[in-house]
Design an enzyme around this catalytic site. Sequence first.
Site, PDB file in Angstrom:
ATOM      1  CE  LYS A  36     -50.865 -49.808 -24.357  1.00  0.00           C
ATOM      2  NZ  LYS A  36     -52.002 -48.964 -23.939  1.00  0.00           N
TER       3      LYS A  36
ATOM      4  NE  ARG B  72     -57.992 -44.889 -22.115  1.00  0.00           N
ATOM      5  CZ  ARG B  72     -57.280 -44.866 -23.226  1.00  0.00           C
ATOM      6  NH1 ARG B  72     -57.869 -44.901 -24.400  1.00  0.00           N
ATOM      7  NH2 ARG B  72     -55.965 -44.822 -23.183  1.00  0.00           N
TER       8      ARG B  72
ATOM      9  CB  ALA C 269     -56.689 -42.228 -26.968  1.00  0.00           C
TER      10      ALA C 269
ATOM     11  CB  THR D 186     -46.843 -47.197 -14.105  1.00  0.00           C
ATOM     12  OG1 THR D 186     -46.907 -48.310 -15.003  1.00  0.00           O
ATOM     13  CG2 THR D 186     -46.030 -47.586 -12.882  1.00  0.00           C
TER      14      THR D 186
ATOM     15  CD1 TRP E 269     -42.745 -50.644 -13.370  1.00  0.00           C
ATOM     16  CD2 TRP E 269     -40.661 -50.698 -12.569  1.00  0.00           C
ATOM     17  NE1 TRP E 269     -42.139 -51.776 -13.872  1.00  0.00           N
ATOM     18  CE2 TRP E 269     -40.857 -51.835 -13.394  1.00  0.00           C
ATOM     19  CE3 TRP E 269     -39.420 -50.519 -11.953  1.00  0.00           C
ATOM     20  CZ2 TRP E 269     -39.860 -52.775 -13.618  1.00  0.00           C
ATOM     21  CZ3 TRP E 269     -38.413 -51.470 -12.187  1.00  0.00           C
ATOM     22  CH2 TRP E 269     -38.636 -52.579 -13.009  1.00  0.00           C
TER      23      TRP E 269
ATOM     24  CE  LYS F  90     -51.211 -41.207 -20.810  1.00  0.00           C
ATOM     25  NZ  LYS F  90     -52.382 -42.109 -20.911  1.00  0.00           N
TER      26      LYS F  90
ATOM     27  CG  PHE G 230     -36.906 -45.503 -16.898  1.00  0.00           C
ATOM     28  CD1 PHE G 230     -37.157 -46.747 -17.466  1.00  0.00           C
ATOM     29  CD2 PHE G 230     -37.925 -44.551 -16.938  1.00  0.00           C
ATOM     30  CE1 PHE G 230     -38.366 -47.044 -18.063  1.00  0.00           C
ATOM     31  CE2 PHE G 230     -39.142 -44.839 -17.530  1.00  0.00           C
ATOM     32  CZ  PHE G 230     -39.367 -46.094 -18.091  1.00  0.00           C
TER      33      PHE G 230
ATOM     34  CG  PHE H  66     -52.490 -41.825 -27.310  1.00  0.00           C
ATOM     35  CD1 PHE H  66     -51.705 -42.958 -27.098  1.00  0.00           C
ATOM     36  CD2 PHE H  66     -53.550 -41.933 -28.203  1.00  0.00           C
ATOM     37  CE1 PHE H  66     -51.960 -44.157 -27.769  1.00  0.00           C
ATOM     38  CE2 PHE H  66     -53.806 -43.122 -28.874  1.00  0.00           C
ATOM     39  CZ  PHE H  66     -53.005 -44.236 -28.660  1.00  0.00           C
TER      40      PHE H  66
END
Length: 564
Positions: free
Chosen positions: A113, A102, A281, A81, A417, A79, A389, A309
């Site tokens: 993470k 954020r 969140a 990215t 990405w 999200k 991907f 999220f």
Amino acid sequence: MSSLAELKMKTDIQIAQEITMKNITEVADSIGLDKKYLELYGNYKAKVDLSIMKDMQDKDDGKVVLVTAINPTAAGEGKTTTTVGLGQALNRLGKKCMITLREPSLGPCMGVKGGAAGGGYAQVVPMEDINLHFTGDIHAVTAAHNLLAAMLDNHLHHGNVLDIDTRSIHLKRVMDMNERALRQIVVGLGGKAQGVPREDGFMISVASEVMAILCLASTIEELKDRLGDIIIGYNTSGDPITARDIKAHGAMAVLLKDAIKPNLVQTLENTPAFIHGGPFANIAHGCNSVAATKMAMKLADIVITEAGFGADLGAEKFFDIKCRHAGIKPSATVIVATVRALKLHGGAGKRDLKKENRDALEKGIANLEKHIENIEKFKVPLVVAINRFPDDSEEELQFIEEKCSSLGVSTALSEVWEKGGNGGIDLAKKVLTALEADHEKFRFLYENHLSIEEKIETIAKEIYGAKNVEFTRKAQRSIKKLNDIGLSKVPICMAKTQYSLSDDSNLLGSPQGFTLTVKDVNPSAGAGFIVALTGDIMTMPGLPKIPAASEMDIDKDGKIKGLF
């Protein structure tokens, strides 16, 4: 740009360290931000003084695009990215665009993470600073919160003039780290001189109401007023005791005088970005600050932001809490999905995600369909971004596109990405088309005048798909207390697992016929909302068996590695 094979061998931090950043004054100049408003933190970071808002009050607002996602999985959705890449793509198309995100918390960064500043060629930089201490905003929140806790215990020690019932105190202390051993503690032990013994505990700093307040206040005056409204507990007569009663709110605001100013940085392609605020969140509203978003709306024609999220938590809270408070009307929404995450929602195993699995994808896409349905309830134009991907098959990608098309929803493949802004051009064009739609139709899910129970039931049934809502006796008592003190006509902030539309993290996809259980309802009077606790939500995470921190290091030249 590197080839895909080369890119796959590089970490995010290696990519970020290879980029030549512009001086932050050049970045500011690209959006007409005069350097007189900048407070420089070195060459690549700056805070922006709030006085600029008064000087730009007659300037038209730019349009706001929210980036949200399906329910997150271990497969990753990308999200942030996508948010960064979309902003870069829009600037490549000649649009005056800014990104607002954020600030990452040290707890998750050192825990599971790793870094949280985007990925590949769609990152905000300097990513090391952003992921670590940055400009000290979260530390300031920690200090302000713990000052209140210290002044509360000091008040108890010196006679408790306010007649505070120590059994009713729900204010905990905070630290910006995952530390399960501090979830429940006892303070004041060791004799009379050490204070009044009582049960206490720690939360992670970003779960503090102080952080939520920082992200909703636009001025120092509003900040101080909201801090004063924080309810820390009740007296023996059942009346609320606030930070204002303890006389802590003024000093708390002093500690936050710089933290309230948005932080200006840049992406790998020098797109301007505000990284400011970081409310948890799950517990809070999970959005960057109102101050940063509204400032970006004055400086840019298009503002790309995100919410924490999946859309069931982040988007709903963005619309019903942040937009309601700030008077923002979003112009478009992007829902990020991946083939592999949808297959997980459809029952595929984590080790089998590289294999084509049409059955799992067909089952799992129900999660995306539910989020599309939910966004449409707010009357906001939307686009689905399929974050591609390397192992995704053309058939799987086509299936998602066809399913969305049958629902009347536009889709775009996102390859930011790997390719940076160039990989988001199609997505950017689809977003620009969505921005041409009528965003004046935007509506909230519920109105504040409804009862607490009605608002919770509306969210649970309309957004999560629950059949029933069950309130425990504890929750019922808490709701009665909030009604008695006149704190019922405010938005609801649901505390729920991010992994499922339900309150059970094991129910993936789009569960049906479940009962949502509300265990308790807590006031966040300063933030201006009520928190409804469901499931097994924790305000202090723990570290995994092998924390991300164990892979981080720094060499003799000060170069960091292992930070994602």
